[in-house]
Design a protein around this motif. Sequence first.
Motif, short mmCIF file in Angstrom:
data_model
loop_
_atom_site.label_atom_id
_atom_site.label_comp_id
_atom_site.label_asym_id
_atom_site.label_seq_id
_atom_site.Cartn_x
_atom_site.Cartn_y
_atom_site.Cartn_z
N GLN A 1 -7.71 10.04 -7.33
CA GLN A 1 -6.52 9.40 -6.77
C GLN A 1 -6.79 7.93 -6.44
OE1 GLN A 1 -5.55 11.85 -3.38
NE2 GLN A 1 -4.30 13.27 -4.60
N GLN A 2 -7.96 7.68 -5.85
CA GLN A 2 -8.31 6.30 -5.49
C GLN A 2 -8.44 5.42 -6.73
OE1 GLN A 2 -8.33 5.02 -2.27
NE2 GLN A 2 -8.25 3.16 -3.51
N ARG B 1 0.84 -1.21 0.00
CA ARG B 1 0.00 0.00 0.00
C ARG B 1 0.87 1.26 0.00
NH1 ARG B 1 -3.87 -0.16 -2.53
NH2 ARG B 1 -4.63 1.73 -1.59
N GLU B 2 1.90 1.27 0.83
CA GLU B 2 2.78 2.45 0.89
C GLU B 2 3.46 2.68 -0.46
OE1 GLU B 2 6.76 4.09 3.21
OE2 GLU B 2 6.00 2.10 3.69
N ARG C 1 1.85 6.03 -7.34
CA ARG C 1 0.79 6.89 -7.87
C ARG C 1 1.21 8.35 -7.86
NH1 ARG C 1 -2.36 10.65 -7.72
NH2 ARG C 1 -1.58 11.25 -5.69
N ASN C 2 1.85 8.78 -6.80
CA ASN C 2 2.29 10.18 -6.71
C ASN C 2 3.31 10.53 -7.80
OD1 ASN C 2 0.67 10.77 -4.52
ND2 ASN C 2 2.25 10.29 -3.02
N THR D 1 2.57 1.64 -3.38
CA THR D 1 1.58 1.98 -4.41
C THR D 1 1.22 3.46 -4.34
OG1 THR D 1 0.74 -0.29 -4.40
CG2 THR D 1 -0.68 1.38 -5.39
N HIS D 2 1.14 4.00 -3.14
CA HIS D 2 0.88 5.44 -2.99
C HIS D 2 2.05 6.26 -3.56
CE1 HIS D 2 -2.88 5.97 -0.72
NE2 HIS D 2 -2.62 4.75 -0.28
N LEU E 1 -4.94 4.64 -7.78
CA LEU E 1 -4.38 3.63 -6.88
C LEU E 1 -4.92 2.24 -7.21
CD1 LEU E 1 -4.56 5.51 -3.47
CD2 LEU E 1 -2.47 4.70 -4.58
#
Length: 183
Positions: A131-132, A111-112, A118-119, A114-115, A135
């Motif tokens: 954003q979701q 999860r970290e 995405r950024n 992937t964030h 993700l």
Amino acid sequence: MISEKDKVRAKKICIHEAGHLITSKLFGFKTNGISILINQRIGHSGEATIILPVANITNNNELIGYLEKRIQILYAGVIAEFTDLNKNFDDSSALIDWKNGGGMVDYAKIRELTHVLRNIKYPKTSEENKQQLELDKLDKVNFANSVQIVFENIREIHRIGKLLSDKVLQYDITYNLTEGELL
């Protein structure tokens, strides 16, 4: 002597670590074997030793590639653990493991990363719903790629997992499978 129940658990953990190891090797990461320790009362620890090439990351494209590989390596452990030799993947048990079991640490890292991914890929998106969606899209692609890698290599993953789990005879001893023993 380790109980039969814990022997079964040890084999699953060894397959999990072999999934990380094989996926890492396929991506060109250096590895240094896998290990497992079973404790009768407090659980287990397992590890695939992966040497991460972070010093070689010099631009965003290399960083994106690195993050995608790391996410797929992290996914590969639980996917391998819950995939049999006929490529049947028990996704409901895998989901439970990611939320409440041995895969929780891997999933938190997924999860970290992937964030972060995405950024980097979509730096201008500010709307939370969009954003979701981004993700979710990245997660779906990396998960699917990891499933494909595990499925293509499931026999080798199970072979390596069995090699290590066959060594596990007692509690509170760390058992290792070295790079030399992987051949």
